[in-house]
Design an enzyme around this catalytic site. Structure first.
Site, PDB file in Angstrom:
ATOM      1  N   ASP A  44       2.522  -5.097   8.381  1.00  0.00           N
ATOM      2  CA  ASP A  44       1.342  -4.243   8.326  1.00  0.00           C
ATOM      3  C   ASP A  44       0.113  -5.151   8.197  1.00  0.00           C
ATOM      4  OD1 ASP A  44      -0.824  -2.684   7.471  1.00  0.00           O
ATOM      5  OD2 ASP A  44       0.498  -1.172   6.614  1.00  0.00           O
ATOM      6  N   TYR A  87     -10.126   0.724  11.156  1.00  0.00           N
ATOM      7  CA  TYR A  87     -11.393   1.107  10.513  1.00  0.00           C
ATOM      8  C   TYR A  87     -11.803   0.159   9.395  1.00  0.00           C
ATOM      9  CZ  TYR A  87      -7.833   3.461   7.678  1.00  0.00           C
ATOM     10  OH  TYR A  87      -6.716   3.740   6.940  1.00  0.00           O
ATOM     11  N   LYS A  88     -10.992  -0.870   9.124  1.00  0.00           N
ATOM     12  CA  LYS A  88     -11.355  -1.850   8.088  1.00  0.00           C
ATOM     13  C   LYS A  88     -12.091  -2.999   8.762  1.00  0.00           C
ATOM     14  CE  LYS A  88      -7.696  -0.100   5.141  1.00  0.00           C
ATOM     15  NZ  LYS A  88      -6.268  -0.155   4.769  1.00  0.00           N
ATOM     16  N   PHE A 111       0.881  -1.159   0.000  1.00  0.00           N
ATOM     17  CA  PHE A 111       0.000   0.000   0.000  1.00  0.00           C
ATOM     18  C   PHE A 111       0.929   1.221   0.000  1.00  0.00           C
ATOM     19  CE2 PHE A 111      -2.597   3.230   2.040  1.00  0.00           C
ATOM     20  CZ  PHE A 111      -3.868   2.995   1.535  1.00  0.00           C
ATOM     21  N   ARG A 113     -12.699  -4.696  -6.518  1.00  0.00           N
ATOM     22  CA  ARG A 113     -12.324  -5.274  -5.235  1.00  0.00           C
ATOM     23  C   ARG A 113     -13.582  -5.529  -4.408  1.00  0.00           C
ATOM     24  NH1 ARG A 113      -8.348  -2.609  -0.886  1.00  0.00           N
ATOM     25  NH2 ARG A 113     -10.202  -1.321  -0.621  1.00  0.00           N
TER      26      ARG A 113
HETATM   27  C1  LIG Z   1      -5.497   1.011   4.714  1.00  0.00           C
HETATM   28  C2  LIG Z   1      -4.019   0.872   4.786  1.00  0.00           C
HETATM   29  C3  LIG Z   1      -3.224   1.882   5.317  1.00  0.00           C
HETATM   30  C4  LIG Z   1      -3.847   3.168   5.747  1.00  0.00           C
HETATM   31  O1  LIG Z   1      -2.986   4.037   6.381  1.00  0.00           O
HETATM   32  P1  LIG Z   1      -3.587   5.293   7.165  1.00  0.00           P
HETATM   33  O2  LIG Z   1      -2.439   5.943   7.753  1.00  0.00           O
HETATM   34  O3  LIG Z   1      -4.592   4.737   8.126  1.00  0.00           O
HETATM   35  O4  LIG Z   1      -4.304   6.131   6.153  1.00  0.00           O
HETATM   36  C5  LIG Z   1      -1.862   1.647   5.433  1.00  0.00           C
HETATM   37  N1  LIG Z   1      -1.309   0.494   5.027  1.00  0.00           N
HETATM   38  C6  LIG Z   1      -2.055  -0.492   4.487  1.00  0.00           C
HETATM   39  C7  LIG Z   1      -1.410  -1.770   4.055  1.00  0.00           C
HETATM   40  C8  LIG Z   1      -3.427  -0.329   4.326  1.00  0.00           C
HETATM   41  O5  LIG Z   1      -4.158  -1.291   3.783  1.00  0.00           O
END
Ligand SMILES: *Cc1c(COP(=O)(O)O)cnc(C)c1O
Length: 416
Positions: free
Chosen positions: A217, A242-243, A148, A391
Site C-alpha cells: 500500500d 488525494y495525498k 492503516f 502529524r
Molecule cells: C489514506 C489511506 C487509505 C485510504 O483508503 P480509502 O479507501 O481511500 O479511504 C488506505 N490505506 C492507507 C495506508 C492510507 O494511508
C-alpha cells in the site's frame, strides 16, 4: 531544549538558514503551481493542495465534454480509456513501466481486489510448483500489524472469503513469519501514524523467496519518495491519489499488477469494464488482457479527470530530487523543533535514519489533540492521530524550509 525567552535569537538564525535553503531550492518554484495561502500547510499527506491546473480542466470536462459532447465524450474526450491512461501517468512516479496500473475505485476496494487476487495467484502457482512437491494449500495472509485500519479490515474479510487465516505481524518480523503456508502479505510502505518507511526491496525479496505474493500500500509514499515497483519485483500494489498526488478529495485510487502476473490475475470484482469485450454484453466473463482486468465498473470521470489535470504538476519533476528535498525538510524541521520546543514537551516518533523515514514527522505529545487545535488556529495545519500523535506532512512540491521553521517556532510557543 532552551528557555522559550532565549529562543528568538536562535530563531532568527534558523529563519536565516531557512531563507537560504529556500533560495537554493531547485523545486521552490513549483509552489506557484498550487493554490495556497499564507498558512503553513503540513497536511498534504491527508489531502494534497489544489493544483492550479485543475479548476479550468474540470470546468471543461463539465461544460464542454459533458454539457456539449455528452455521450460522444466516452470516445472523443477519452473517457473510456482514462483509467489506464492515467495509470500510465502515475506509473513513472512509482517506478512502473506502462501498462501495469489502472485507476479507479477507492484504496479500500483496491486492497480487496489485490489481497484476494494475491491469494488466488499464490495458490495458482502452487498448483504448478508446490503441488509437485506435495505442498499444501497456501492459506495464510500476513498483514502489517501497524497498518492503516481500512487495510486490516479488508484483509480480514478477504482472508475469510478465501479460506485463509489472517496473521497480523510487524513489518520487520515478516521474514520470520513467512512459511509454505503464506499466500499473501499486505504491507504499508510508510506507516501513516509514525512516518516510518519500511524496507520494500528486502521485504519484497523475502516474500518472493517464500513463494508468497506481496501487496504494498503506497498511500504515504507515492509522490513523496522513489518506490521502484518494477525494479524491486513487487507483485501487486495499491495507493490513493488525494495525498501526495494532489488529486482532490476522494479522487480514485490505483492498482498495480506486475506484468508477469497479469494473465493470471483473477479479480474478485470482475465487472463489465474488466471484460475483454465490454460492449459484447455476453453472459460469460472473459477477462481483458493486461492491467485492464483490475477495472470494475464505469469510471468516476469527474474525479478521474480532475486527477489527470492534477498530475500535470509532475511533468518535469525528478522523484530523486524530490526525495532529497523531503529529507532535508524533515531534518530541518526536527532541528528547529529541538531548538524551539522545551525539552521533553514532544518526542519524535519518526525514525531519524533517512532510510526509515517517509515524508512526514510525527511527534508524540501530551494533549496532542488540543495542541494541534491551537496550532491550526495559529495557521500551522497538521493533524492529530490517536492517541497522542501530532502529524506534520512535508509535501516537497509546495512546502518550503520557511514553512518548517515557522511550524516549529509556533509549536515551541505552545509550551511557553
Ligand atoms: C489514506 C489511506 C487509505 C485510504 O483508503 P480509502 O479507501 O481511500 O479511504 C488506505 N490505506 C492507507 C495506508 C492510507 O494511508
Amino acid at each position: 531544549m532552551s528557555e522559550p525567552g532565549q529562543n528568538r535569537s536562535y530563531g532568527s538564525s534558523y529563519e536565516k538558514e531557512a531563507a537560504a535553503l529556500d533560495a537554493a531550492d531547485e523545486l521552490g518554484e513549483l509552489r506557484a503551481r498550487f493554490v495556497l495561502d499564507d498558512t503553513v500547510y503540513l497536511d498534504g499527506n491527508s489531502l494534497g493542495a489544489l493544483p492550479r491546473s485543475v479548476p479550468g480542466q474540470v470546468e471543461d470536462v463539465v461544460r464542454r465534454q459533458w454539457g456539449s459532447l455528452r455521450i460522444r465524450s466516452w470516445d472523443e474526450s477519452g473517457w473510456w480509456t482514462a483509467p489506464e491512461r492515467i495509470g500510465d501517468r502515475i506509473a513513472p512516479l512509482v517506478g512502473a513501466a506502462p501498462g501495469q496500473i489502472v485507476v479507479g475505485d477507492s484504496t479500500s476496494v483496491n486492497v480487496f481486489k489485490a489481497v484476494v487476487g494475491a491469494v488466488r495467484l499464490a495458490n495458482e502457482r502452487r498448483d504448478a510448483r508446490d503441488a509437485r512437491e506435495g505442498a499444501g494449500v497456501r492459506d495464510e495472509v500476513l498483514v502489517d500489524v501497524t497498518t492503516f485500519p481500512t487495510d486490516g479490515y479488508i484483509a480480514a474479510s478477504a482472508a475469510r472469503l478465501t479460506g485463509c487465516t489472517l496473521r497480523p505481524v510487524a513489518p520487520a518480523d515478516v521474514p520470520d513469519a513467512l512459511s509454505g503456508r503464506t499466500a499473501a502479505v499486505l504491507l504499508n510502505h510508510v506507516d501513516y501514524r509514525t512516518g516510518r518507511l519500511h524496507d520494500l526491496p528486502s521485504l519484497t525479496a523475502a516474500i518472493r523467496a517464500a513463494g508468497a505474493v506481496s501487496v504494498w500500500d503506497l498511500c504515504h509514499s507515492a509522490g513523496a519518495l522513489p518506490v521502484g515497483l518494477d525494479e524491486h519485483g513487487v507483485d501487486l500494489a495499491v495507493g490513493c491519489t488525494y495525498k501526495y498526488l494532489n488529486g482532490g478529495p476522494g479522487s480514485p485510487a490505483y492498482l498495480y499488477v506486475r506484468r508477469d502476473h497479469q494473465s493470471r490475475f483473477d479479480s474478485p470484482l470482475p465487472g463489465w469494464n474488466s471484460h475483454a469485450d465490454p460492449f459484447g454484453m455476453t453472459p460469460d466473463f472473459t477477462p481483458a488482457p493486461g492491467a485492464l482486468r483490475g477495472r470494475v465498473g464505469t469510471p468516476d470521470i469527474l474525479s478521474m479527470l480532475a486527477l489527470e489535470a492534477a498530475l500535470e504538476v509532475w511533468d518535469d519533476v525528478s522523484i530523486e530530487v524530490l526525495r532529497a528535498k523531503s529529507l532535508a525538510l524533515t531534518d530541518f524541521f526536527l532541528q528547529c523543533v529541538e531548538a524551539y520546543v522545551p525539552g521533553g514537551a514532544v518526542e519524535p516518533v519518526t525514525p531519524l535514519a533517512h532510510a526509515e523515514r517517509g515524508s512526514q514527522v510525527s511527534l508524540r505529545c501530551a494533549d496532542a489533540g488540543g495542541v494541534m487545535r491551537r496550532l491550526i488556529e495559529r495557521g500551522v495545519i497538521g493533524d492529530f492521530r490517536e492517541p497522542d500523535i501530532l502529524r506534520f506532512g512535508f509535501t516537497p512540491l509546495y512546502v518550503g524550509f520557511g514553512d518548517a521553521e515557522r511550524a516549529a517556532r509556533v509549536l515551541g510557543e505552545m509550551f511557553s
